[in-house]
Design a protein around this motif. Structure first.
Motif, mmCIF file in Angstrom:
data_model
loop_
_atom_site.group_PDB
_atom_site.id
_atom_site.type_symbol
_atom_site.label_atom_id
_atom_site.label_comp_id
_atom_site.label_asym_id
_atom_site.label_seq_id
_atom_site.Cartn_x
_atom_site.Cartn_y
_atom_site.Cartn_z
ATOM 1 N N ALA A 1 7.974 0.046 -19.985
ATOM 2 C CA ALA A 1 7.090 -1.114 -19.901
ATOM 3 C C ALA A 1 6.275 -1.082 -18.614
ATOM 4 C CB ALA A 1 7.908 -2.403 -19.963
ATOM 5 N N LYS A 2 5.003 -1.403 -18.726
ATOM 6 C CA LYS A 2 4.121 -1.406 -17.561
ATOM 7 C C LYS A 2 4.423 -2.620 -16.683
ATOM 8 C CE LYS A 2 0.462 0.660 -20.376
ATOM 9 N NZ LYS A 2 -0.834 0.410 -21.041
ATOM 10 N N ALA A 3 3.998 -2.512 -15.425
ATOM 11 C CA ALA A 3 4.204 -3.629 -14.492
ATOM 12 C C ALA A 3 3.338 -4.814 -14.913
ATOM 13 C CB ALA A 3 3.844 -3.178 -13.077
ATOM 14 N N LEU A 4 3.694 -5.985 -14.416
ATOM 15 C CA LEU A 4 2.993 -7.216 -14.755
ATOM 16 C C LEU A 4 1.529 -7.130 -14.349
ATOM 17 C CD1 LEU A 4 3.651 -10.100 -15.867
ATOM 18 C CD2 LEU A 4 3.771 -10.823 -13.478
ATOM 19 N N ASN A 5 0.646 -7.502 -15.283
ATOM 20 C CA ASN A 5 -0.792 -7.502 -15.034
ATOM 21 C C ASN A 5 -1.306 -8.930 -15.178
ATOM 22 O OD1 ASN A 5 -3.722 -7.398 -16.252
ATOM 23 N ND2 ASN A 5 -3.457 -5.491 -15.115
ATOM 24 N N VAL A 6 -1.967 -9.433 -14.147
ATOM 25 C CA VAL A 6 -2.401 -10.836 -14.122
ATOM 26 C C VAL A 6 -3.394 -11.137 -15.243
ATOM 27 C CG1 VAL A 6 -3.572 -12.623 -12.771
ATOM 28 C CG2 VAL A 6 -2.002 -11.029 -11.638
ATOM 29 N N ASP A 7 -4.349 -10.228 -15.486
ATOM 30 C CA ASP A 7 -5.358 -10.453 -16.530
ATOM 31 C C ASP A 7 -4.706 -10.529 -17.914
ATOM 32 O OD1 ASP A 7 -7.454 -10.503 -14.729
ATOM 33 O OD2 ASP A 7 -7.778 -8.332 -14.830
ATOM 34 N N THR A 8 -3.737 -9.640 -18.154
ATOM 35 C CA THR A 8 -3.016 -9.665 -19.438
ATOM 36 C C THR A 8 -2.213 -10.949 -19.575
ATOM 37 O OG1 THR A 8 -2.816 -7.245 -19.385
ATOM 38 C CG2 THR A 8 -1.363 -8.421 -20.891
#
Length: 312
Positions: free
Chosen positions: A65-72
């Motif tokens: 899993a990718k790190a947390l992305n604010v835009d997503t």
């Protein structure tokens, strides 16, 4: 993942695992809320367990899993709220509604989606789809008339759950907010974004800290402790298998699997966890509701086949 290149065994595994997990979750949640009335706290702990498991799994290299992305995260806020609203009200309804009637009411979701489609000018549906969802709704009304354990509050909670589920499905379809995310990533964003909202709710409604005290006292019971832990584990498994089934198959497949597992759950619900007092109207309504659900699944499947057959 490209659905056209998905191995058949993975598609079958995703569908079967979602069906089994979904059926088991209804009975486990019913068993827990019969002993523990604080359903919002239960949902909060389920989402907290999911977020922590995925977070530490990513740190230790068990998941990609990718790190947390604010835009997503911004795109998924409303999706998460509607999803958790659906689950929260569904849990609340299980306190007073028996399992067969709960499943029957939840089958009103396709009707609600059709009605919602009128407001954003979605394409016309076939006569079979319209008739099948109408039959499903008629079955609910007939079954409710013969429901000896009728609980108005539980019915209202289940109907509100249908509303939130409808908004979730419409929003995902319209926005494409979940496109490009793996099932684990969707789970992570969903659980993480829901926590501030859920924590706020359990404080405002007065569930906390009483819910924690009761949970500690109830944990002395081995039966309750096992059911509670199972509800946390199955909450994670259910979310994962639902998102996986939708990603590797389609939202339609997930809906059809949900209807089919409902047949088994309705049958078992007559005998497990208190069962149901048999009445001609209740049984007749549930049969009509189930037939409507199966007809709807067949109609939607035929719609998809016709759409795929049109040359592009």
């Amino acid at each position: 993942m490209d659905r056209d290149t998905t191995p058949p065994y993975l598609s079958l595994f995703a569908a079967l695992s979602y069906g089994i997990a979904s059926m088991a979750m209804v009975f486990i949640n019913k068993a827990v809320v019969m002993e523990y009335a604080y359903s919002m706290t239960l949902l909060t702990l389920q989402q907290m367990a999911t977020a922590l498991l995925i977070h530490f799994g990513r740190i230790m290299g068990f998941t990609r899993a990718k790190a947390l992305n604010v835009d997503t995260a911004k795109k998924l806020v409303l999706v998460s709220l509607f999803y958790n609203g659906n689950v929260a009200f569904a849990l609340a309804s299980l306190k007073g509604v028996n399992i067969p009637m709960y499943i029957a009411i939840k089958r009103l979701t396709p009707l609600a989606v059709l009605i919602a489609g009128l407001f954003y000018k979605k394409g016309k549906h076939s006569k079979q789809v319209i008739l099948s969802v109408s039959l499903t709704a008629a079955g609910v009304i007939i079954a409710a008339m013969g429901d000896f354990s009728f609980d108005l509050f539980g019915y209202i909670m289940a109907l509100i759950s249908v509303f939130f589920q409808t908004m979730y499905l419409v929003l995902v379809e319209r926005s494409g907010a979940e496109d490009g995310l793996s099932s684990i990533e969707i789970m992570f964003y969903n659980s993480l974004l829901s926590l501030p909202f859920l924590i706020f709710l359990i404080i405002v409604t007065g569930e906390f800290p009483n819910s924690v005290s009761l949970l500690y006292a109830k944990s002395a019971s081995l039966y309750f402790f096992v059911m509670f832990v199972l509800s946390l584990v199955m909450g994670i498994i259910l979310n994962y298998t639902m998102f996986l089934c939708t990603i590797v198959n389609s939202a339609l497949t997930t809906t059809i699997v949900g209807v089919l597992k409902g047949v088994g759950s309705t049958t078992l619900g007559f005998f497990l966890l208190g069962g149901v007092q048999v009445h001609f109207l209740n049984v007749s309504g549930l049969v009509i509701n189930t037939l409507g659900g199966l007809w709807y699944s067949l109609a939607k499947y035929q719609e998809k086949l016709r759409k795929n057959a049109i040359p592009r």
